[in-house]
Design a protein around this motif. Structure first.
Motif, PDB file in Angstrom:
ATOM      1  N   THR A 163       0.831  -1.213   0.000  1.00 16.94           N
ATOM      2  CA  THR A 163       0.000   0.000   0.000  1.00 16.94           C
ATOM      3  C   THR A 163       0.858   1.252   0.000  1.00 16.94           C
ATOM      4  OG1 THR A 163      -1.720  -1.171   1.231  1.00 16.94           O
ATOM      5  CG2 THR A 163      -1.812   1.223   1.254  1.00 16.94           C
ATOM      6  N   PHE A 164       1.949   1.219   0.759  1.00 19.55           N
ATOM      7  CA  PHE A 164       2.801   2.407   0.837  1.00 19.55           C
ATOM      8  C   PHE A 164       3.494   2.692  -0.501  1.00 19.55           C
ATOM      9  CE2 PHE A 164       6.892   4.448   1.544  1.00 19.55           C
ATOM     10  CZ  PHE A 164       6.497   5.551   2.260  1.00 19.55           C
ATOM     11  N   TRP A 165       4.165   1.672  -1.059  1.00 16.89           N
ATOM     12  CA  TRP A 165       4.978   1.925  -2.253  1.00 16.89           C
ATOM     13  C   TRP A 165       4.145   2.053  -3.528  1.00 16.89           C
ATOM     14  CZ3 TRP A 165       9.383   3.882  -1.416  1.00 16.89           C
ATOM     15  CH2 TRP A 165      10.151   3.490  -0.315  1.00 16.89           C
ATOM     16  N   LYS A 166       2.984   1.426  -3.572  1.00 20.32           N
ATOM     17  CA  LYS A 166       2.181   1.468  -4.805  1.00 20.32           C
ATOM     18  C   LYS A 166       1.111   2.555  -4.787  1.00 20.32           C
ATOM     19  CE  LYS A 166       2.802  -3.413  -5.966  1.00 20.32           C
ATOM     20  NZ  LYS A 166       3.581  -3.142  -7.186  1.00 20.32           N
ATOM     21  N   LEU A 167       0.763   3.083  -3.602  1.00 26.73           N
ATOM     22  CA  LEU A 167      -0.294   4.089  -3.530  1.00 26.73           C
ATOM     23  C   LEU A 167       0.147   5.373  -2.804  1.00 26.73           C
ATOM     24  CD1 LEU A 167      -3.236   4.889  -3.994  1.00 26.73           C
ATOM     25  CD2 LEU A 167      -3.813   3.762  -1.814  1.00 26.73           C
ATOM     26  N   GLU A 168       0.561   5.225  -1.535  1.00 24.15           N
ATOM     27  CA  GLU A 168       0.845   6.416  -0.746  1.00 24.15           C
ATOM     28  C   GLU A 168       2.078   7.172  -1.247  1.00 24.15           C
ATOM     29  OE1 GLU A 168      -0.820   5.478   3.686  1.00 24.15           O
ATOM     30  OE2 GLU A 168       0.947   4.324   3.064  1.00 24.15           O
ATOM     31  N   TRP A 169       3.156   6.456  -1.547  1.00 22.22           N
ATOM     32  CA  TRP A 169       4.386   7.125  -1.985  1.00 22.22           C
ATOM     33  C   TRP A 169       4.194   7.863  -3.317  1.00 22.22           C
ATOM     34  CZ3 TRP A 169       8.563   9.192  -0.288  1.00 22.22           C
ATOM     35  CH2 TRP A 169       9.642   9.438  -1.134  1.00 22.22           C
ATOM     36  N   PRO A 170       3.625   7.214  -4.354  1.00 24.16           N
ATOM     37  CA  PRO A 170       3.380   7.972  -5.596  1.00 24.16           C
ATOM     38  C   PRO A 170       2.460   9.175  -5.374  1.00 24.16           C
ATOM     39  CG  PRO A 170       3.148   5.613  -5.985  1.00 24.16           C
ATOM     40  CD  PRO A 170       3.255   5.789  -4.507  1.00 24.16           C
ATOM     41  N   HIS A 171       1.474   9.003  -4.479  1.00 25.89           N
ATOM     42  CA  HIS A 171       0.547  10.106  -4.209  1.00 25.89           C
ATOM     43  C   HIS A 171       1.247  11.280  -3.536  1.00 25.89           C
ATOM     44  CE1 HIS A 171      -3.678  11.409  -3.868  1.00 25.89           C
ATOM     45  NE2 HIS A 171      -3.242  12.089  -2.822  1.00 25.89           N
ATOM     46  N   ALA A 172       2.306  10.984  -2.754  1.00 24.04           N
ATOM     47  CA  ALA A 172       3.004  12.041  -2.010  1.00 24.04           C
ATOM     48  C   ALA A 172       4.086  12.732  -2.832  1.00 24.04           C
ATOM     49  CB  ALA A 172       3.629  11.449  -0.743  1.00 24.04           C
ATOM     50  N   LEU A 173       4.431  12.205  -4.001  1.00 18.59           N
ATOM     51  CA  LEU A 173       5.550  12.772  -4.775  1.00 18.59           C
ATOM     52  C   LEU A 173       5.357  14.244  -5.153  1.00 18.59           C
ATOM     53  CD1 LEU A 173       6.623   9.814  -7.108  1.00 18.59           C
ATOM     54  CD2 LEU A 173       7.878  10.817  -5.187  1.00 18.59           C
ATOM     55  N   PRO A 174       4.164  14.675  -5.600  1.00 14.55           N
ATOM     56  CA  PRO A 174       4.011  16.116  -5.895  1.00 14.55           C
ATOM     57  C   PRO A 174       4.298  17.003  -4.683  1.00 14.55           C
ATOM     58  CG  PRO A 174       2.213  14.869  -6.872  1.00 14.55           C
ATOM     59  CD  PRO A 174       2.953  13.915  -5.996  1.00 14.55           C
ATOM     60  N   SER A 175       3.813  16.584  -3.506  1.00 11.85           N
ATOM     61  CA  SER A 175       4.080  17.358  -2.290  1.00 11.85           C
ATOM     62  C   SER A 175       5.565  17.328  -1.949  1.00 11.85           C
ATOM     63  CB  SER A 175       3.274  16.800  -1.114  1.00 11.85           C
ATOM     64  OG  SER A 175       1.893  16.873  -1.385  1.00 11.85           O
ATOM     65  N   LEU A 176       6.189  16.164  -2.140  1.00 11.82           N
ATOM     66  CA  LEU A 176       7.624  16.055  -1.874  1.00 11.82           C
ATOM     67  C   LEU A 176       8.419  17.017  -2.739  1.00 11.82           C
ATOM     68  CD1 LEU A 176      10.248  14.733  -0.849  1.00 11.82           C
ATOM     69  CD2 LEU A 176       9.895  12.926  -2.541  1.00 11.82           C
TER      70      LEU A 176
END
Length: 256
Positions: A163-176
């Motif tokens: 869930t983290f690497w396939k959903l949450e991490w990609p979702h957070a990239l713009p904010s990062l």
């Protein structure tokens, strides 16, 4: 390229008009060079004095890049750890916010006392400057993941790691990347502040020497070098952002 020209000509025109007004005011009111030099005088000193400050420039670039990489890595790791461990997030997040209320210019002399005039206190200052925007923006990005998609992943039997690497991490990239762009500009400021406290070379040292000898034109050269460095780092992060999250940037451009 065409879109960049269409978007960039207006701010470029404002900057050119600003420099023309500055040059005209300097000549019209005959302002002394030691007080406020004209843009042409600053340009002349920037060209003629290259041999005097080029090693200072290289030193600041090197220090900024190393400090930015350390600060970025530290910020991302802390953000992930606090996100996956809610207990730690509740314990340490207020402390992270509180740490930003301490001005770096006040904390820096203490770092010099504790760690001397070497590279370590300078890197700590840049790390502290870069850490906060990246950590906070990454945590916000991770927390703003769609609840519906999280429920869907859970129902599909995905593990927490998946869930983290396939959903949450990609979702957070713009904010990062938003945090990285802010930190990229702050890192140059952090490097110059650290050089003010004690260094053999760097833009901060060049600026200090110029101001102590009333060479205002060289102070302005240093200011413009800092601005160019900040804009360059910002542009590089933006370029990497377009490569890494092309799906997001294309969507924004299409919507625009």
């Amino acid at each position: 390229m065409k879109q960049a020209v269409l978007k960039g000509w207006r701010p470029a025109l404002v900057i050119i008009l600003l420099f023309i007004s500055w040059e005209g005011a300097s000549r019209l009111f005959d302002i002394p060079e030691w007080l406020i030099p004209s843009p042409f005088q600053v340009w002349e000193e920037g060209i003629a004095g290259w041999s005097l400050y080029n090693h200072h420039l290289y030193s600041t670039i090197w220090l900024t890049v190393i400090g930015f990489l350390i600060g970025s890595t530290f910020g991302i790791v802390v953000a992930i750890l606090l996100h996956v461990t809610p207990v730690f997030r509740n314990m340490f997040y207020p402390l992270i916010i509180f740490s930003q209320n301490i001005p770096i210019i006040v904390l820096a002399p203490l770092l010099v006392i504790w760690f001397g005039f070497g590279m370590l206190p300078k890197l700590i200052i840049i790390t502290l400057v870069c850490f906060f925007p990246i950590a906070v923006s990454t945590m916000d990005g991770l927390r703003q993941t769609s609840t519906e998609l999280l429920h869907y992943m859970k129902m599909a039997g995905a593990t927490k790691r998946q869930t983290f690497w396939k959903l949450e991490w990609p979702h957070a990239l713009p904010s990062l990347f938003s945090g990285l762009k802010i930190s990229a500009t702050y890192s140059v400021m952090g490097a110059v502040i650290s050089e003010w406290l004690g260094a053999k070379e760097g833009i901060g040292v060049y600026m200090t020497l110029a101001s102590s000898s009333f060479r205002t034109d060289r102070v302005f050269v240093a200011i413009f070098l800092i601005m160019v460095l900040s804009l360059t780092f910002f542009a590089l992060i933006t370029l990497v952002e377009k490569r890494v999250i092309a799906w997001k940037t294309k969507g924004v451009e299409t919507d625009g």
